[in-house]
Design a protein around this motif. Structure first.
Motif, mmCIF file in Angstrom:
data_model
loop_
_atom_site.group_PDB
_atom_site.id
_atom_site.type_symbol
_atom_site.label_atom_id
_atom_site.label_comp_id
_atom_site.label_asym_id
_atom_site.label_seq_id
_atom_site.Cartn_x
_atom_site.Cartn_y
_atom_site.Cartn_z
ATOM 1 N N ALA A 161 -22.969 -0.791 9.031
ATOM 2 C CA ALA A 161 -23.842 0.340 8.738
ATOM 3 C C ALA A 161 -23.359 1.563 9.503
ATOM 4 C CB ALA A 161 -25.278 0.012 9.117
ATOM 5 N N VAL A 162 -23.634 2.730 8.926
ATOM 6 C CA VAL A 162 -23.306 3.998 9.577
ATOM 7 C C VAL A 162 -24.622 4.726 9.784
ATOM 8 C CG1 VAL A 162 -22.100 6.194 9.332
ATOM 9 C CG2 VAL A 162 -21.071 4.112 8.424
ATOM 10 N N ASP A 163 -24.839 5.212 10.998
ATOM 11 C CA ASP A 163 -26.095 5.939 11.282
ATOM 12 C C ASP A 163 -26.085 7.318 10.699
ATOM 13 O OD1 ASP A 163 -27.029 3.766 12.724
ATOM 14 O OD2 ASP A 163 -26.056 4.465 14.562
ATOM 15 N N ALA A 206 -17.457 7.365 -2.427
ATOM 16 C CA ALA A 206 -16.700 6.671 -1.385
ATOM 17 C C ALA A 206 -15.425 7.434 -1.077
ATOM 18 C CB ALA A 206 -16.364 5.255 -1.836
ATOM 19 N N ARG A 207 -15.016 7.343 0.171
ATOM 20 C CA ARG A 207 -13.754 7.978 0.575
ATOM 21 C C ARG A 207 -13.065 7.109 1.624
ATOM 22 N NH1 ARG A 207 -13.838 10.733 5.455
ATOM 23 N NH2 ARG A 207 -15.871 10.741 6.432
ATOM 24 N N TRP A 208 -11.749 7.122 1.565
ATOM 25 C CA TRP A 208 -10.937 6.386 2.520
ATOM 26 C C TRP A 208 -10.932 7.165 3.818
ATOM 27 C CZ3 TRP A 208 -6.189 7.392 4.996
ATOM 28 C CH2 TRP A 208 -5.553 6.270 5.533
ATOM 29 N N VAL A 209 -11.168 6.485 4.956
ATOM 30 C CA VAL A 209 -11.206 7.191 6.241
ATOM 31 C C VAL A 209 -10.092 6.785 7.194
ATOM 32 C CG1 VAL A 209 -13.657 7.752 6.143
ATOM 33 C CG2 VAL A 209 -12.954 5.619 7.198
ATOM 34 N N GLY A 210 -9.353 5.718 6.889
ATOM 35 C CA GLY A 210 -8.250 5.308 7.750
ATOM 36 C C GLY A 210 -8.085 3.801 7.768
ATOM 37 N N TRP A 237 -13.294 2.345 4.333
ATOM 38 C CA TRP A 237 -13.899 3.253 3.368
ATOM 39 C C TRP A 237 -15.328 3.544 3.778
ATOM 40 C CZ3 TRP A 237 -12.122 5.110 -1.489
ATOM 41 C CH2 TRP A 237 -10.781 4.793 -1.748
ATOM 42 N N GLU A 238 -15.750 4.800 3.617
ATOM 43 C CA GLU A 238 -17.141 5.171 3.840
ATOM 44 C C GLU A 238 -17.810 5.344 2.486
ATOM 45 O OE1 GLU A 238 -18.621 7.608 7.192
ATOM 46 O OE2 GLU A 238 -19.109 9.020 5.571
ATOM 47 N N LEU A 239 -18.917 4.642 2.278
ATOM 48 C CA LEU A 239 -19.675 4.699 1.035
ATOM 49 C C LEU A 239 -21.040 5.314 1.293
ATOM 50 C CD1 LEU A 239 -17.961 1.817 0.988
ATOM 51 C CD2 LEU A 239 -19.115 1.658 -1.194
ATOM 52 N N VAL A 240 -21.444 6.199 0.398
ATOM 53 C CA VAL A 240 -22.774 6.793 0.451
ATOM 54 C C VAL A 240 -23.437 6.472 -0.883
ATOM 55 C CG1 VAL A 240 -24.121 8.898 0.689
ATOM 56 C CG2 VAL A 240 -21.961 8.653 1.952
ATOM 57 N N ARG A 241 -24.540 5.695 -0.831
ATOM 58 C CA ARG A 241 -25.254 5.287 -2.043
ATOM 59 C C ARG A 241 -26.615 5.967 -2.098
ATOM 60 N NH1 ARG A 241 -23.693 0.028 -0.234
ATOM 61 N NH2 ARG A 241 -21.957 -0.743 -1.439
ATOM 62 N N THR A 242 -26.968 6.412 -3.280
ATOM 63 C CA THR A 242 -28.303 6.941 -3.529
ATOM 64 C C THR A 242 -28.819 6.301 -4.808
ATOM 65 O OG1 THR A 242 -27.395 8.839 -4.728
ATOM 66 C CG2 THR A 242 -27.885 9.166 -2.402
ATOM 67 N N ASP A 243 -30.137 6.175 -4.910
ATOM 68 C CA ASP A 243 -30.677 5.632 -6.152
ATOM 69 C C ASP A 243 -31.784 6.533 -6.669
ATOM 70 O OD1 ASP A 243 -33.300 4.731 -5.237
ATOM 71 O OD2 ASP A 243 -32.260 3.088 -4.259
ATOM 72 N N SER A 244 -32.103 6.356 -7.931
ATOM 73 C CA SER A 244 -33.066 7.226 -8.599
ATOM 74 C C SER A 244 -34.503 6.983 -8.169
ATOM 75 C CB SER A 244 -32.948 7.063 -10.118
ATOM 76 O OG SER A 244 -33.208 5.724 -10.490
ATOM 77 N N SER A 245 -34.757 5.939 -7.384
ATOM 78 C CA SER A 245 -36.133 5.659 -6.958
ATOM 79 C C SER A 245 -36.639 6.703 -5.978
ATOM 80 C CB SER A 245 -36.228 4.273 -6.320
ATOM 81 O OG SER A 245 -35.596 4.264 -5.060
ATOM 82 N N GLY A 291 -33.556 7.901 2.198
ATOM 83 C CA GLY A 291 -32.405 8.751 1.967
ATOM 84 C C GLY A 291 -31.210 7.943 1.518
ATOM 85 N N PRO A 292 -30.065 8.582 1.475
ATOM 86 C CA PRO A 292 -28.860 7.847 1.079
ATOM 87 C C PRO A 292 -28.535 6.750 2.093
ATOM 88 C CG PRO A 292 -28.386 10.190 1.466
ATOM 89 C CD PRO A 292 -29.822 9.967 1.765
ATOM 90 N N GLU A 293 -27.975 5.661 1.575
ATOM 91 C CA GLU A 293 -27.502 4.576 2.442
ATOM 92 C C GLU A 293 -26.027 4.805 2.715
ATOM 93 O OE1 GLU A 293 -28.175 0.693 0.823
ATOM 94 O OE2 GLU A 293 -30.180 1.231 0.145
ATOM 95 N N ARG A 294 -25.644 4.690 3.967
ATOM 96 C CA ARG A 294 -24.244 4.866 4.348
ATOM 97 C C ARG A 294 -23.731 3.576 4.964
ATOM 98 N NH1 ARG A 294 -22.585 10.143 4.547
ATOM 99 N NH2 ARG A 294 -24.216 11.690 4.434
ATOM 100 N N GLU A 295 -22.507 3.225 4.606
ATOM 101 C CA GLU A 295 -21.868 2.089 5.239
ATOM 102 C C GLU A 295 -20.364 2.318 5.234
ATOM 103 O OE1 GLU A 295 -22.174 -1.779 3.435
ATOM 104 O OE2 GLU A 295 -21.479 -1.069 1.508
#
Length: 158
Positions: free
Chosen positions: A156-158, A139-143, A38-46, A50-54
């Motif tokens: 981590a994802v760059d 989040a989305r399933w990638v395989g 799964w690929e997750l992209v997190r953002t916070d209100s602070s 930028g968004p964190e990807r993993e």
């Protein structure tokens, strides 16, 4: 809404409930996501950075962090409410410990291959000062999980 400490009404034993959002829930009310990477992209209100990807490998069950948020139980000092609604699951908590009030709300919608989560938190100190924020996760399933990555592992994802 469930009262303090009660779980969401379960589906029949061994069955999986299906919500309007296509969010599959097991008998405990925990979302069922497709096992794999799964690929997750997190953002916070602070607004810091930028968004964190993993990428995270999930097994048959939701990750431990999400499961803990969805299965929290109430105590005399902590009220927890759960609701199923057309879009998915909504959980709130209002806890008081050592004079500090912690309020959270979790809104989860999606399907077995994609979800969106909004987690709002607020801390109110004894003097009335407030602090908090909102974390969004898409989040989305990638395989399938790649070789060497077991359920619970992430990268981590760059």
């Amino acid at each position: 809404l469930a009262s303090c400490g009660e779980a969401v009404a379960p589906a029949p034993r061994g069955a999986v409930a299906k919500e309007a959002s296509n969010l599959l829930l097991d008998a405990k009310g925990i979302p069922q996501f497709r096992p794999g990477l799964w690929e997750l992209v997190r953002t916070d209100s602070s607004g810091d950075g930028g968004p964190e990807r993993e990428r995270q490998c999930l097994g048959e069950e939701a990750n431990a962090e999400l499961t803990k948020l969805l299965t929290a139980t109430g105590t005399p000092a902590c009220t927890v409410s759960r609701a199923r609604r057309a879009g998915g699951i909504y959980v709130t908590s209002d806890c008081l410990q050592a004079g500090v009030r912690m309020k959270t709300s979790l809104d989860l919608t999606g399907s077995e291959t994609a979800y969106r989560m909004k987690l709002s938190m607020e801390v109110v100190s004894p003097d009335g000062a407030r602090d908090g924020g909102v974390v969004m996760a898409d989040a989305r399933w990638v395989g399938a999980c790649p070789a060497g990555l077991a359920p619970g592992d992430s990268m981590a994802v760059d």
